[in-house]
Design an enzyme around this catalytic site. Structure first.
Site, mmCIF file in Angstrom:
data_model
loop_
_atom_site.group_PDB
_atom_site.id
_atom_site.type_symbol
_atom_site.label_atom_id
_atom_site.label_comp_id
_atom_site.label_asym_id
_atom_site.label_seq_id
_atom_site.Cartn_x
_atom_site.Cartn_y
_atom_site.Cartn_z
ATOM 1 N N TYR A 99 0.820 -1.210 0.000
ATOM 2 C CA TYR A 99 0.000 0.000 0.000
ATOM 3 C C TYR A 99 0.853 1.259 0.000
ATOM 4 O O TYR A 99 2.070 1.196 0.165
ATOM 5 C CB TYR A 99 -0.964 -0.011 1.195
ATOM 6 C CG TYR A 99 -0.337 0.319 2.546
ATOM 7 C CD1 TYR A 99 0.493 -0.594 3.210
ATOM 8 C CD2 TYR A 99 -0.569 1.544 3.161
ATOM 9 C CE1 TYR A 99 1.048 -0.282 4.444
ATOM 10 C CE2 TYR A 99 -0.007 1.862 4.403
ATOM 11 C CZ TYR A 99 0.797 0.943 5.033
ATOM 12 O OH TYR A 99 1.354 1.257 6.251
ATOM 13 N N ARG B 30 8.159 4.423 -4.651
ATOM 14 C CA ARG B 30 8.214 3.496 -3.509
ATOM 15 C C ARG B 30 7.204 2.379 -3.695
ATOM 16 O O ARG B 30 7.478 1.224 -3.342
ATOM 17 C CB ARG B 30 7.976 4.242 -2.205
ATOM 18 C CG ARG B 30 8.150 3.338 -0.987
ATOM 19 C CD ARG B 30 8.080 4.085 0.321
ATOM 20 N NE ARG B 30 6.770 4.646 0.569
ATOM 21 C CZ ARG B 30 6.456 5.429 1.594
ATOM 22 N NH1 ARG B 30 7.372 5.747 2.480
ATOM 23 N NH2 ARG B 30 5.241 5.891 1.752
ATOM 24 N N ARG C 257 -7.558 -20.628 -2.004
ATOM 25 C CA ARG C 257 -6.549 -20.445 -0.957
ATOM 26 C C ARG C 257 -5.378 -21.409 -1.092
ATOM 27 O O ARG C 257 -5.564 -22.631 -0.987
ATOM 28 C CB ARG C 257 -7.174 -20.578 0.440
ATOM 29 C CG ARG C 257 -6.166 -20.258 1.549
ATOM 30 C CD ARG C 257 -6.744 -20.381 2.941
ATOM 31 N NE ARG C 257 -5.726 -20.019 3.928
ATOM 32 C CZ ARG C 257 -4.770 -20.860 4.361
ATOM 33 N NH1 ARG C 257 -4.725 -22.097 3.937
ATOM 34 N NH2 ARG C 257 -3.862 -20.454 5.226
ATOM 35 N N HIS D 155 -0.908 -20.971 -0.401
ATOM 36 C CA HIS D 155 0.109 -19.962 -0.086
ATOM 37 C C HIS D 155 0.868 -19.470 -1.322
ATOM 38 O O HIS D 155 1.116 -18.288 -1.468
ATOM 39 C CB HIS D 155 1.118 -20.520 0.922
ATOM 40 C CG HIS D 155 0.581 -20.618 2.319
ATOM 41 N ND1 HIS D 155 -0.481 -21.425 2.649
ATOM 42 C CD2 HIS D 155 0.958 -19.991 3.458
ATOM 43 C CE1 HIS D 155 -0.734 -21.305 3.942
ATOM 44 N NE2 HIS D 155 0.119 -20.432 4.457
ATOM 45 N N GLU E 198 12.687 2.832 13.649
ATOM 46 C CA GLU E 198 11.668 3.828 13.275
ATOM 47 C C GLU E 198 10.527 3.733 14.271
ATOM 48 O O GLU E 198 10.646 3.061 15.299
ATOM 49 C CB GLU E 198 11.172 3.557 11.844
ATOM 50 C CG GLU E 198 10.575 2.169 11.647
ATOM 51 C CD GLU E 198 10.074 1.906 10.232
ATOM 52 O OE1 GLU E 198 9.808 2.853 9.476
ATOM 53 O OE2 GLU E 198 9.922 0.716 9.893
#
Ligand code: PDD
Length: 281
Positions: free
Chosen positions: A22, A41, A89, A91, A175
């Site tokens: 995101y 980014r 589903r 992985h 951070e």
């Protein structure tokens, strides 16, 4: 569409695995701030999870403009979210690749309250127990959620993360749970070096560019826990909180316990820079 009408299938890999990335982009005076840097980014995050970018930079630009135009408010913050799409589903990546899910929303950008800027905010420290690819802006944010909640539980605004031995580090500060952190020691602005243990913040870059342009002495180097506690000032940066002073850390005053000159200078440079950029044609 109104947010309440937006839906995603339950088999979306973002929902099932947190398999996506995101961006959060601030909008000032109806213009996206540092858009191209945010999109770069985003590309790095997509590369990090091996997901082809569903749009070109120009394509994203058009979507961003449309989202801003369709929402009210001079200042907004945009949330962009891309997942590996809907599949049974399993992985491993779906074969053949499926269409990525793209979700975008705009929310009002609420500026930090003047009162908080005048007094500063408090923070707690915690051991950085996240994974080793914190440079990817991944939607799987459970560690960040749990770490930020530690701050809220203590009545604080942020959790500052220390990568100690348990997390594969040697006790340096990385951070915040959702922000970058700087210190001022003896009038030198210090920032931890960008690496895979922290998010390369867009606001972090703006602050260092401003420091360089205005001859504020700065160093990019590791910051140890002891140094964090003996800092004259601690600053927090993010796209939604801009630049904020942290004046209390684990219940102890930072420096003299008040926002200091480094904060005041950088905050005003940041505000001026924003207005200059927004005035450009
Ligand atoms: N978070 N580090 C982390 C872990 C973050 O989540 C963020 C921002 C930052 C600051 O990056 P930038 O200056 O580019 O916003 C650093 C956003 C605001 C969020 O998740 O809402």
């Amino acid at each position: 569409m109104p947010i309440g009408e937006a839906t995603i299938p339950v088999l979306d890999r973002g929902f099932i695995f947190g398999d996506g990335v995101y961006e959060v982009i601030p909008v000032y005076s109806r213009r996206a701030f540092r858009l191209s840097e945010h999109l770069k980014r985003l590309q790095a995050s997509l590369d990090g999870i091996r997901l082809p970018n569903p749009h070109s930079e120009a394509g994203w630009g058009k979507l961003v403009d449309e989202l801003i135009a369709r929402n009210e408010g001079e200042d907004q913050y945009l949330y962009l979210h891309i997942t590996r799409g809907v599949a049974k589903r399993d992985h491993a990546f779906p074969q053949p690749p499926v269409t990525p899910t793209v979700f975008m929303m705009s929310s009002p950008l609420l500026h930090p309250a003047a009162e908080l800027l005048a007094t500063g905010v408090s923070a707690v420290t915690a051991s950085d127990n996240r994974w080793l690819r914190c440079d990817i802006k991944a939607i799987s944010l459970l560690p960040n959620v749990l770490l930020r909640q530690l701050a809220v539980d203590a009545g604080c605004a942020e959790t500052i993360l220390i990568r100690d031995e348990a997390g594969g580090g040697d006790g340096f500060m990385t951070e915040g749970a959702a922000s970058n952190i700087f210190i001022n020691k003896n009038n030198v602005l210090c920032a931890p070096p960008k690496n895979s243990l922290m998010l390369p913040g867009i606001t972090y870059d703006v602050v260092l560019e401003l420091a360089a342009a205005h001859h504020i002495p700065f160093e990019v180097r590791k910051i140890g826990k002891a140094e964090l506690f003996s800092a004259d000032e601690i600053l927090l940066t993010s796209s939604t909180r801009e630049v904020m002073p942290i004046t209390l850390l684990d219940g102890k005053p930072v420096g003299n316990g008040k926002p200091g000159p480094m904060f005041t200078r950088l905050y005003s440079l940041y505000q001026n820079f924003k207005s200059e950029v927004m005035r450009q044609p």
